[in-house]
Scaffold this motif. Structure first.
Motif, PDB file in Angstrom:
ATOM      1  N   SER A  83       0.862  -1.187   0.000  1.00 27.11           N
ATOM      2  CA  SER A  83       0.000   0.000   0.000  1.00 27.11           C
ATOM      3  C   SER A  83       0.895   1.234   0.000  1.00 27.11           C
ATOM      4  CB  SER A  83      -0.872   0.051   1.254  1.00 27.11           C
ATOM      5  OG  SER A  83      -1.555  -1.155   1.438  1.00 27.11           O
ATOM      6  N   ALA A  85       1.160   5.360   1.202  1.00 27.33           N
ATOM      7  CA  ALA A  85       0.638   6.494   1.955  1.00 27.33           C
ATOM      8  C   ALA A  85       1.446   7.700   1.502  1.00 27.33           C
ATOM      9  CB  ALA A  85       0.815   6.264   3.450  1.00 27.33           C
ATOM     10  N   CYS A  99       1.580   9.124   8.796  1.00 23.08           N
ATOM     11  CA  CYS A  99       0.848   9.052   7.518  1.00 23.08           C
ATOM     12  C   CYS A  99       0.381   7.628   7.213  1.00 23.08           C
ATOM     13  CB  CYS A  99       1.734   9.529   6.363  1.00 23.08           C
ATOM     14  SG  CYS A  99       2.082  11.292   6.397  1.00 23.08           S
ATOM     15  N   SER A 101      -0.896   5.537   9.390  1.00 26.02           N
ATOM     16  CA  SER A 101      -1.730   4.992  10.476  1.00 26.02           C
ATOM     17  C   SER A 101      -2.988   4.293   9.978  1.00 26.02           C
ATOM     18  CB  SER A 101      -2.078   6.088  11.481  1.00 26.02           C
ATOM     19  OG  SER A 101      -2.892   7.042  10.864  1.00 26.02           O
ATOM     20  N   GLU A 102      -3.649   4.863   8.951  1.00 23.22           N
ATOM     21  CA  GLU A 102      -4.911   4.237   8.518  1.00 23.22           C
ATOM     22  C   GLU A 102      -4.669   2.866   7.896  1.00 23.22           C
ATOM     23  OE1 GLU A 102      -7.521   6.690   6.302  1.00 23.22           O
ATOM     24  OE2 GLU A 102      -7.501   8.243   7.863  1.00 23.22           O
ATOM     25  N   HIS A 103      -3.542   2.717   7.226  1.00 25.11           N
ATOM     26  CA  HIS A 103      -3.233   1.414   6.629  1.00 25.11           C
ATOM     27  C   HIS A 103      -2.857   0.395   7.700  1.00 25.11           C
ATOM     28  CE1 HIS A 103      -3.282   2.708   2.445  1.00 25.11           C
ATOM     29  NE2 HIS A 103      -2.685   3.822   2.854  1.00 25.11           N
ATOM     30  N   GLY A 105      -3.655   0.479  11.097  1.00 21.35           N
ATOM     31  CA  GLY A 105      -4.744   0.141  12.019  1.00 21.35           C
ATOM     32  C   GLY A 105      -4.218  -0.080  13.424  1.00 21.35           C
ATOM     33  N   ASP A 106      -4.946  -0.906  14.173  1.00 19.74           N
ATOM     34  CA  ASP A 106      -4.665  -1.014  15.604  1.00 19.74           C
ATOM     35  C   ASP A 106      -3.845  -2.274  15.909  1.00 19.74           C
ATOM     36  OD1 ASP A 106      -4.798  -0.203  18.223  1.00 19.74           O
ATOM     37  OD2 ASP A 106      -6.655  -1.306  18.618  1.00 19.74           O
ATOM     38  N   PHE A 201       0.875   6.080  17.398  1.00 24.47           N
ATOM     39  CA  PHE A 201       0.209   7.060  16.525  1.00 24.47           C
ATOM     40  C   PHE A 201      -0.375   8.217  17.344  1.00 24.47           C
ATOM     41  CE2 PHE A 201      -0.250   3.233  13.671  1.00 24.47           C
ATOM     42  CZ  PHE A 201       0.669   3.679  12.728  1.00 24.47           C
ATOM     43  N   GLU A 205       0.777  12.327  17.396  1.00 25.75           N
ATOM     44  CA  GLU A 205      -0.112  13.502  17.335  1.00 25.75           C
ATOM     45  C   GLU A 205       0.167  14.494  18.457  1.00 25.75           C
ATOM     46  OE1 GLU A 205      -4.139  12.108  17.109  1.00 25.75           O
ATOM     47  OE2 GLU A 205      -3.782  11.250  15.112  1.00 25.75           O
TER      48      GLU A 205
END
Ligand code: G1P
Length: 273
Positions: A83, A85, A99, A101-103, A105-106, A201, A205
């Motif tokens: 993927s 980002a 950047c 983080s969404e790919h 996940g947790d 993550f 922030e």
């Protein structure tokens, strides 16, 4: 690596016939990774191009009977998920990791900096074992001559080394990015491999950007460590920093000497010089 890197991103510099990025992905695959997220930017289209299918090249190779090479060009889609980002501006390593983080996940994940090449995936495996056993982030370290530590993140060990999942690991609670030599808390520097728990993550922030606007991963680790120590693992594998000419040249020569076809002739030629 300027001027070469004016037009070729340093992660695509060839080490023999493979771009550095490929070697780093192979290291990750060797440690059991099945999904790679590449953080890149729109002004480096060559990075995404490398992962595009090139049917006409594959067909031409097939026609020439070079099946193995054709297969090696196809291997991504089948064996591993890739993927991308996009990081819009260079805003520091912490921002780059954020950047993805969404790919990601947790779940825990590795970070690999592609301008550093490791001789074996065992370092990543060890970092993963320490994280799995302890539930804490684990970072690769190297002892560096003290006059060179100002180029790196430097950790301050908080307790003595212990075995975690059979891996010698050093607990630390403090880490500082690129300290002046006289302020360095130790000679243990961070090298470009990390196994991180996903709460990093949130820490990224919360990092206050530097005066130049950069968000450092090191500062996020310091925040993570405020709720309990992290672990450092001193690497036992060979490392080459291909971000400068000597490191790149050494990496190329070593890869050449290991090459199944060209290794012998290269060794003979070097000996003849
Ligand atoms: C980054 C990190 C630093 C680490 C280094 C390893 O620095 O911020 O903590 O020691 O990678 O190569 P950079 O080399 O991107 O300046």
């Amino acid at each position: 690596m300027l001027p070469a890197t004016k037009s070729v991103p340093k992660e695509l510099l060839p080490i023999g016939e493979l771009p550095a990025l490929q070697l780093v992905i192979d290291e990750a695959i060797g440690a059991g990774v099945d999904h790679v997220v590449i953080v890149t930017s729109d002004d480096k289209p060559a990075v995404a191009d490398y992962f595009q299918r090139a049917s006409w090249v594959e067909e031409a190779l097939e026609r020439q009977g070079r099946r193995e090479l054709a297969d090696s060009l196809r291997r991504f889609g089948d064996t591993i998920r890739i993927s991308f980002a996009i990081q819009d501006r260079p805003r520091g390593l912490g921002h780059a990791v954020g950047c993805a983080s969404e790919h990601v996940g947790d779940e825990p994940f590795f970070v690999l900096l592609p301008d550093e090449l490791m001789a074996a995936p065992s370092l990543l495996v060890d970092l993963g074992r320490v994280l799995d056993e302890s539930g804490r982030s684990a970072i690769a370290l190297k002892r560096m001559p003290i006059e060179e530590v100002f180029r790196y993140g430097v950790v301050e060990p908080s307790e003595s080394e212990r075995l975690v999942a059979g891996v010698p690991a050093i607990p630390f609670r403090h880490v500082v990015e690129k300290p002046a030599v006289e302020n360095a808390p130790s000679d243990l520097v961070i090298i470009g491999r990390y196994a991180l728990t996903p709460d990093v993550f949130g820490a990224i922030e919360r990092v206050v950007p530097s005066s130049s606007g950069e968000i450092q991963l090191t500062d996020a680790l310091e925040l993570q460590a405020s709720s309990g120590h992290l672990y450092g693992v001193v690497s036992a594998v060979g490392r080459r920093d291909i971000g400068h000419p000597l490191g790149w040249m050494q990496a190329v020569v070593e890869a050449g000497l290991r090459h199944p076809e060209h290794g012998g002739p290269l060794r003979n030629w070097l000996e003849s010089l």
